[in-house]
Design a protein around this motif. Structure first.
Motif, PDB file in Angstrom:
ATOM      1  N   VAL A  97       0.841  -1.192   0.000  1.00  0.00           N
ATOM      2  CA  VAL A  97       0.000   0.000   0.000  1.00  0.00           C
ATOM      3  C   VAL A  97       0.878   1.246   0.000  1.00  0.00           C
ATOM      4  CG1 VAL A  97      -1.879   1.215   1.165  1.00  0.00           C
ATOM      5  CG2 VAL A  97      -1.727  -1.285   1.310  1.00  0.00           C
ATOM      6  N   ASP A  98       0.720   2.097  -1.004  1.00  0.00           N
ATOM      7  CA  ASP A  98       1.492   3.332  -1.116  1.00  0.00           C
ATOM      8  C   ASP A  98       0.630   4.447  -1.686  1.00  0.00           C
ATOM      9  OD1 ASP A  98       4.197   2.757  -0.259  1.00  0.00           O
ATOM     10  OD2 ASP A  98       4.378   1.467  -2.011  1.00  0.00           O
ATOM     11  N   SER A  99       0.792   5.643  -1.161  1.00  0.00           N
ATOM     12  CA  SER A  99       0.146   6.794  -1.778  1.00  0.00           C
ATOM     13  C   SER A  99       0.777   7.057  -3.147  1.00  0.00           C
ATOM     14  CB  SER A  99       0.308   8.033  -0.889  1.00  0.00           C
ATOM     15  OG  SER A  99      -0.307   7.853   0.361  1.00  0.00           O
ATOM     16  N   PHE A 100      -0.064   7.265  -4.148  1.00  0.00           N
ATOM     17  CA  PHE A 100       0.319   7.681  -5.507  1.00  0.00           C
ATOM     18  C   PHE A 100       1.017   6.597  -6.325  1.00  0.00           C
ATOM     19  CE2 PHE A 100       0.834  11.796  -3.040  1.00  0.00           C
ATOM     20  CZ  PHE A 100      -0.439  12.245  -3.316  1.00  0.00           C
ATOM     21  N   GLY A 101       1.868   5.777  -5.716  1.00  0.00           N
ATOM     22  CA  GLY A 101       2.632   4.800  -6.482  1.00  0.00           C
ATOM     23  C   GLY A 101       3.732   5.459  -7.284  1.00  0.00           C
ATOM     24  N   SER A 102       4.140   4.804  -8.345  1.00  0.00           N
ATOM     25  CA  SER A 102       5.180   5.324  -9.237  1.00  0.00           C
ATOM     26  C   SER A 102       4.742   5.134 -10.681  1.00  0.00           C
ATOM     27  CB  SER A 102       6.507   4.599  -9.008  1.00  0.00           C
ATOM     28  OG  SER A 102       7.414   4.847 -10.082  1.00  0.00           O
ATOM     29  N   PRO A 103       4.937   6.148 -11.534  1.00  0.00           N
ATOM     30  CA  PRO A 103       4.502   6.010 -12.927  1.00  0.00           C
ATOM     31  C   PRO A 103       5.327   5.017 -13.731  1.00  0.00           C
ATOM     32  CG  PRO A 103       5.740   8.030 -12.654  1.00  0.00           C
ATOM     33  CD  PRO A 103       5.543   7.470 -11.271  1.00  0.00           C
ATOM     34  N   THR A 104       6.489   4.611 -13.199  1.00  0.00           N
ATOM     35  CA  THR A 104       7.365   3.707 -13.960  1.00  0.00           C
ATOM     36  C   THR A 104       7.629   2.408 -13.217  1.00  0.00           C
ATOM     37  OG1 THR A 104       9.341   4.764 -13.008  1.00  0.00           O
ATOM     38  CG2 THR A 104       8.523   5.643 -15.105  1.00  0.00           C
ATOM     39  N   ILE A 105       6.801   2.059 -12.241  1.00  0.00           N
ATOM     40  CA  ILE A 105       7.126   0.919 -11.389  1.00  0.00           C
ATOM     41  C   ILE A 105       7.236  -0.391 -12.168  1.00  0.00           C
ATOM     42  CG2 ILE A 105       4.701   0.593 -10.742  1.00  0.00           C
ATOM     43  CD1 ILE A 105       7.933  -0.211  -8.717  1.00  0.00           C
ATOM     44  N   GLU A 106       6.389  -0.590 -13.150  1.00  0.00           N
ATOM     45  CA  GLU A 106       6.466  -1.848 -13.897  1.00  0.00           C
ATOM     46  C   GLU A 106       7.788  -1.948 -14.660  1.00  0.00           C
ATOM     47  OE1 GLU A 106       1.979  -2.909 -15.147  1.00  0.00           O
ATOM     48  OE2 GLU A 106       2.558  -0.825 -15.492  1.00  0.00           O
ATOM     49  N   ALA A 107       8.186  -0.872 -15.319  1.00  0.00           N
ATOM     50  CA  ALA A 107       9.462  -0.872 -16.041  1.00  0.00           C
ATOM     51  C   ALA A 107      10.637  -0.958 -15.071  1.00  0.00           C
ATOM     52  CB  ALA A 107       9.576   0.383 -16.906  1.00  0.00           C
ATOM     53  N   ASN A 125      -0.149  -6.660 -10.308  1.00  0.00           N
ATOM     54  CA  ASN A 125      -1.325  -5.857 -10.604  1.00  0.00           C
ATOM     55  C   ASN A 125      -1.325  -4.581  -9.773  1.00  0.00           C
ATOM     56  OD1 ASN A 125      -2.616  -7.694 -12.468  1.00  0.00           O
ATOM     57  ND2 ASN A 125      -3.038  -9.001 -10.702  1.00  0.00           N
ATOM     58  N   ILE A 126      -1.903  -3.524 -10.319  1.00  0.00           N
ATOM     59  CA  ILE A 126      -2.026  -2.241  -9.639  1.00  0.00           C
ATOM     60  C   ILE A 126      -3.499  -1.885  -9.565  1.00  0.00           C
ATOM     61  CG2 ILE A 126      -1.423   0.206  -9.673  1.00  0.00           C
ATOM     62  CD1 ILE A 126       1.037  -0.557 -11.362  1.00  0.00           C
ATOM     63  N   ILE A 127      -3.980  -1.557  -8.365  1.00  0.00           N
ATOM     64  CA  ILE A 127      -5.374  -1.167  -8.197  1.00  0.00           C
ATOM     65  C   ILE A 127      -5.448   0.163  -7.447  1.00  0.00           C
ATOM     66  CG2 ILE A 127      -6.237  -3.530  -8.255  1.00  0.00           C
ATOM     67  CD1 ILE A 127      -6.534  -3.406  -5.203  1.00  0.00           C
ATOM     68  N   THR A 128      -6.560   0.883  -7.640  1.00  0.00           N
ATOM     69  CA  THR A 128      -6.768   2.183  -6.990  1.00  0.00           C
ATOM     70  C   THR A 128      -8.183   2.227  -6.419  1.00  0.00           C
ATOM     71  OG1 THR A 128      -7.448   3.168  -9.098  1.00  0.00           O
ATOM     72  CG2 THR A 128      -5.122   3.329  -8.523  1.00  0.00           C
ATOM     73  N   PRO A 129      -8.462   1.462  -5.374  1.00  0.00           N
ATOM     74  CA  PRO A 129      -9.838   1.357  -4.869  1.00  0.00           C
ATOM     75  C   PRO A 129     -10.414   2.667  -4.350  1.00  0.00           C
ATOM     76  CG  PRO A 129      -8.438  -0.389  -3.972  1.00  0.00           C
ATOM     77  CD  PRO A 129      -7.530   0.594  -4.626  1.00  0.00           C
ATOM     78  N   ALA A 130      -9.556   3.607  -3.914  1.00  0.00           N
ATOM     79  CA  ALA A 130     -10.052   4.862  -3.338  1.00  0.00           C
ATOM     80  C   ALA A 130     -10.223   5.960  -4.371  1.00  0.00           C
ATOM     81  CB  ALA A 130      -9.121   5.330  -2.227  1.00  0.00           C
ATOM     82  N   GLY A 131      -9.979   5.657  -5.637  1.00  0.00           N
ATOM     83  CA  GLY A 131     -10.150   6.665  -6.673  1.00  0.00           C
ATOM     84  C   GLY A 131      -8.914   6.831  -7.526  1.00  0.00           C
ATOM     85  N   PRO A 132      -9.037   7.544  -8.642  1.00  0.00           N
ATOM     86  CA  PRO A 132      -7.924   7.688  -9.581  1.00  0.00           C
ATOM     87  C   PRO A 132      -6.760   8.467  -8.977  1.00  0.00           C
ATOM     88  CG  PRO A 132      -9.736   9.147 -10.175  1.00  0.00           C
ATOM     89  CD  PRO A 132     -10.252   8.264  -9.099  1.00  0.00           C
TER      90      PRO A 132
END
Length: 458
Positions: A97-107, A125-132
């Motif tokens: 669980v992390d706020s925002f994540g990373s735009p390049t985490i998969e790469a 897999n990446i999910i955003t249950p609390a919203g975009p």
């Protein structure tokens, strides 16, 4: 998360290095630049190394601190024994669980796996249950969370390469007090309700005193009650500021002992930090000690809190599973419960490739490293048991009382910290490592091969 984010590159043994000093200016709203050396944020300590994976010798020669690769950590914690038995987390899912994540985490994970010969996770897999998630802004604390995300994902996977990874991103930053936690709990409830993981890893912490009262925490911790009922293990880092912690403004520390939530919650396993001393193959050259880089001039230009969080909760009384350590914790809940590697001097080699900094390998430390690694160990124990082990705190203390082989005592070091603020220098006296349980490393650290089998059979 709490601590310092630092990026340093110095010409030397690692090919392609240039002289540079920079940092993440999240609080000031500034972009990483070559003018500011230090920033205090609820983040990590990170040193830029090079575009290619460094060796321990490279880091020691160039920075005066050690750094470790996955194969060294796997050897140090006796994980190869488990891998030889087919135990690597297969069939389990770790929710990070992390706020925002990373735009390049998969790469970034793909690059990390390629460079270190690790298989890709069976599912990522990446999910955003609390919203975009808002668009990535490297001038904000999204930058710091991207560092956190990369560390969490890469190192949970390094310990349990056969486990699935579920990255749960939230759209509001966790800072101090209530802020960010409603979205975090909403997201974790989604994971729990849909039984998407067997273990939840939380590499964040908020000082208990920044909450207006226990009533606020009681309004949040129903998530952990549901996790316990569902048989899902919940972990949290004990914090990176030793015996102190951040105030609301994230630039100043409390000048007395404080403790971090959610690690202080009895339904959560609090993960503290140690310092490893390894050779090039990952063999120990000295016993582990409490992580405390506060006074290390190669990490901090001046003393600043950088140590394993630990202490006594102001909100929670001593739980029944800590009755055996009442002589240490008194009448209060004590944290942490167990510890793994967290030192910057002996930090995690982590690939970062998102906008705002040179792509490549960084040395990263903090209980934000220890926590996802322990999540990997728990997922392997779940595999060995054939089911999720759920709330493991009673088992950890029972094993410690029995002097089980999986629990390795840490008896050296402390989490005392010194810092300057408001034109004064303060020292917050921490807690010494002791035989048995202590308030800097918990029951100690671990031998994963033994602990997995002991937990699975408990």
């Amino acid at each position: 998360m709490s601590g310092i984010v630092r990026k340093v590159a110095i010409a030397g043994a690692v090919a392609g290095l240039v002289l540079a000093v920079a940092s993440v200016g999240a609080l000031a709203g500034t972009k990483p630049n070559s003018h500011t050396k230090w920033i205090n944020w609820k983040g990590l300590q990170a040193h830029f190394v090079s575009a290619q994976p460094p060796t321990t010798a490279d880091c020691e020669a160039d920075f005066g601190i050690a750094c470790y690769a996955p194969f060294q950590i796997q050897n140090a914690y006796d994980l190869n024994t488990l891998y030889g038995q087919g135990l690597d987390g297969t069939g389990q899912t770790i929710a990070i669980v992390d706020s925002f994540g990373s735009p390049t985490i998969e790469a970034d994970l793909a690059q990390f796996d390629s460079d270190f010969g690790l298989p890709a996770p069976p599912n990522f897999n990446i999910i955003t249950p609390a919203g975009p998630i808002p668009p990535f802004d490297p001038n904000s604390d999204m930058f710091n969370w991207a560092v956190e995300t990369s560390l969490d994902v890469e190192w949970a996977h390094s310990v349990a390469p056969g486990a699935n990874i579920l990255l749960v991103e939230t759209p509001v930053s966790e800072t101090e007090g209530l802020h960010g936690f409603p979205d975090i709990m909403r997201s974790e409830n989604y994971v729990i309700s849909n039984r998407l993981a067997s273990v939840i890893s939380q590499s964040f912490a908020a000082t208990e005193k920044t909450f207006s009262g226990k009533g606020v925490i009681n309004g949040l911790r129903g998530t952990y009650v549901r996790a316990k009922q569902a048989g899902i293990t919940v972990l949290a880092g004990s914090g990176d500021a030793g015996a102190t912690g951040f105030k609301h403004d994230l630039t100043r520390y409390y000048t007395q002992q404080v403790t971090q939530w959610p690690a202080s919650d009895p339904l959560v396993t609090g993960v503290g930090g140690t310092q490893l001393h390894l050779d090039a193959d990952g063999n120990r050259t000295a016993a582990d000690n409490v992580w405390n880089d506060t006074y290390n001039p190669n990490v901090n230009a001046v003393p600043a809190p950088a140590a394993s969080g630990g202490g006594e909760s102001i909100f929670f009384a001593r739980p029944s599973f800590q009755r055996s350590v009442a002589d240490v914790v008194g009448s209060r809940r004590g944290v942490p419960d167990i510890s793994m590697s967290a030192a910057v001097d002996g930090g995690a080699i982590t690939y970062l490739g998102f906008p705002g900094l040179p792509p490549g390998y960084y040395i990263v430390g903090g209980t934000s490293w220890a926590t996802p690694m322990f999540a990997g160990v728990v997922s392997i124990a779940d595999q060995a048991a054939g089911h999720s082990l759920g709330w493991i705190n009673p088992a950890l203390y029972n094993l410690s009382q029995k002097h089980a082989a999986g629990i390795v005592d840490v008896t050296s070091g402390n989490n005392t910290v010194t810092f300057t603020q408001d034109n004064q220098t303060f020292t917050v006296q921490g807690f010494d490592a002791l035989p048995g349980y202590d308030l800097s490393t918990g029951v100690g650290t671990l031998d994963a091969a033994a602990l997995v089998n002991e937990l699975a059979g408990s």
